[in-house]
Motif scaffolding. Structure first.
Motif, PDB file in Angstrom:
ATOM      1  N   PRO A 200      25.300 -11.046 -17.728  1.00 13.45           N
ATOM      2  CA  PRO A 200      26.458 -10.147 -17.637  1.00 13.45           C
ATOM      3  C   PRO A 200      26.130  -8.684 -17.929  1.00 13.45           C
ATOM      4  N   LYS A 201      25.083  -8.428 -18.732  1.00 14.06           N
ATOM      5  CA  LYS A 201      24.732  -7.048 -19.042  1.00 14.06           C
ATOM      6  C   LYS A 201      24.031  -6.369 -17.862  1.00 14.06           C
ATOM      7  N   LYS A 202      23.434  -7.195 -17.000  1.00 14.20           N
ATOM      8  CA  LYS A 202      22.754  -6.669 -15.817  1.00 14.20           C
ATOM      9  C   LYS A 202      23.127  -7.533 -14.610  1.00 14.20           C
ATOM     10  N   PRO A 203      24.339  -7.366 -14.087  1.00  9.55           N
ATOM     11  CA  PRO A 203      24.802  -8.269 -13.022  1.00  9.55           C
ATOM     12  C   PRO A 203      23.999  -8.187 -11.732  1.00  9.55           C
ATOM     13  N   LEU A 204      23.212  -7.127 -11.545  1.00 13.60           N
ATOM     14  CA  LEU A 204      22.421  -6.973 -10.324  1.00 13.60           C
ATOM     15  C   LEU A 204      20.967  -7.406 -10.499  1.00 13.60           C
ATOM     16  N   ARG A 205      20.641  -7.966 -11.661  1.00 12.65           N
ATOM     17  CA  ARG A 205      19.232  -8.186 -12.008  1.00 12.65           C
ATOM     18  C   ARG A 205      18.517  -9.169 -11.081  1.00 12.65           C
ATOM     19  N   TYR A 206      19.192 -10.213 -10.667  1.00 10.84           N
ATOM     20  CA  TYR A 206      18.519 -11.261  -9.886  1.00 10.84           C
ATOM     21  C   TYR A 206      18.885 -11.199  -8.404  1.00 10.84           C
TER      22      TYR A 206
END
Length: 385
Positions: A200-206
């Motif tokens: 949730p802190k980096k929703p674009l990470r994957y």
């Protein structure tokens, strides 16, 4: 203008939208009518005001869940409640009224495991609507037609059934957008994309980093749990039957050691997105993230943002009865058409991304726009005398 007059004005403006051929921010092949979409979006930015009810006990209300497969409802709630552009504290100025509940939180709080009884969930929501209808004048003024909810749990539609006006009048943004059950109404309700958020802190990470078409040597790929009516049939015809069709149940360890699930998606021309227990699947958005053309197998499923997007430009919809012919259908798509679809998938990505702060035309705005757009289309414009 009053809210009603503003909606009538917006509808006339959209119907008479100036034609545009190219726009630096919009890829026109994605849309049924890019001119109408652009004008509608502009009017939403300029006009729309949303009132959010403060009523409702946590955690069922005002407590977004931001990870997992039901995260779409949580991210919308979070970003809507934080928004300053659209949210108004003056309900008399509102064009829409948001019921800020979480179908996932409702399920975890009230469902008794293995009871198969959803009545406590729908009764709880019924009592909430009756409460706000008694406390405020806004619900009874329109019988709920200018109210909306956003629910991504499979049971989202069923949580509305104990209240007739909630079920029949309210705009429901649902992941389980199944027209066969008589709850989701096409043209009024909104098909909500199901997105998996792992961090949730980096929703674009994957997300992202697809491969070139020349590096996509697998014709079609699917791996997942086997449940519902479609997936067993898919495996019956294609599991281990053809080297071009990489169709599995849960991805076997012997396979995943050589190539992960995500690597499979990045190496495939087409990603098979069969329904599970319900018509929706997070694989559709996953396929878009990894630039794999989605192949959707779910009869009676209204596709996300179908009111504005042309899904034939970037996906393949296969009727359930045609699963035995799946390879023939895919091989029958000319290379030139596939290349256009692949380009469209890449251009589509930005409309399906969550950002901690919303970005123009991203997923938050696309959901809000579809709710706005469908509300406008409910407004009857008086014929000129």
């Amino acid at each position: 203008m009053s809210p009603d007059d503003a909606l009538k004005y917006a509808r006339k403006e959209i119907e008479n939208a100036p034609q545009i051929k190219e726009d630096p921010d919009l890829y026109s092949p994605l849309f049924k009518n890019v001119s109408s979409f652009k004008r509608s979006y502009e009017l939403m930015e300029r006009i729309l005001k949303v009132y959010i009810y403060r009523d409702g006990k946590r955690p069922i209300f005002h407590t977004p869940e931001l990870s997992g497969i039901y995260a779409s409802e949580g991210w919308f709630m979070k970003l809507m409640e934080e928004n300053r552009r659209f949210v108004t504290q003056e309900p008399q100025k509102a064009h829409l009224f948001y019921l800020p509940y979480s179908s996932r939180r409702l399920q975890t709080a009230l469902y008794v495991p293995d009871s198969h009884d959803l009545n406590p969930l729908s009764i709880y929501l019924r009592d909430y609507v009756n409460w706000i209808a008694g406390k405020y004048p806004f619900w009874n003024r329109t019988r709920g037609t200018d109210h909306f909810l956003v629910a991504c749990h499979d049971w989202g539609p069923y949580t509305t059934t104990a209240h007739e006006e909630l079920c029949e009048n309210t705009i429901k943004a649902l992941c389980n957008a199944d027209t066969s059950e008589g709850i989701f109404i096409k043209g009024r309700d909104v098909s909500l994309p199901e997105t998996i958020i792992r961090n949730p802190k980096k929703p674009l990470r994957y997300i992202g980093s697809g491969r070139l078409v020349s590096q996509r040597y697998i014709l079609a790929f699917f791996a997942g749990n086997i449940h519902g009516r479609v997936r067993p049939v898919l495996l019956k015809y294609w599991d281990g039957k053809d080297p071009d069709m990489h169709i599995y149940g849960p991805l076997p360890a012997r396979v995943s050691r050589r190539m992960t699930y995500i690597q499979h998606m990045k190496s495939s021309k087409y990603c098979i997105c069969p329904m599970g227990y319900e018509v929706n699947s997070p694989r559709i958005v996953e396929a878009i993230y990894y630039e794999c053309v989605p192949v959707i197998i779910a009869d009676n499923f209204v596709l996300p943002f179908e009111e504005v997007l042309d899904w034939s430009a970037f996906s393949v919809v296969v009727p359930e009865k045609d699963i035995p012919n799946l390879k023939r259908i895919l091989l029958g798509i000319p290379l030139r058409r596939y290349l256009k679809m692949h380009t469209c998938v890449k251009m589509l990505q930005k409309h399906f991304l969550w950002h901690p702060r919303p970005v123009k035309y991203d997923l938050f705005y696309m959901i809000l726009h579809s709710i706005w757009f469908n509300r406008i289309n409910q407004v009857q414009i008086e014929k000129e005398q």
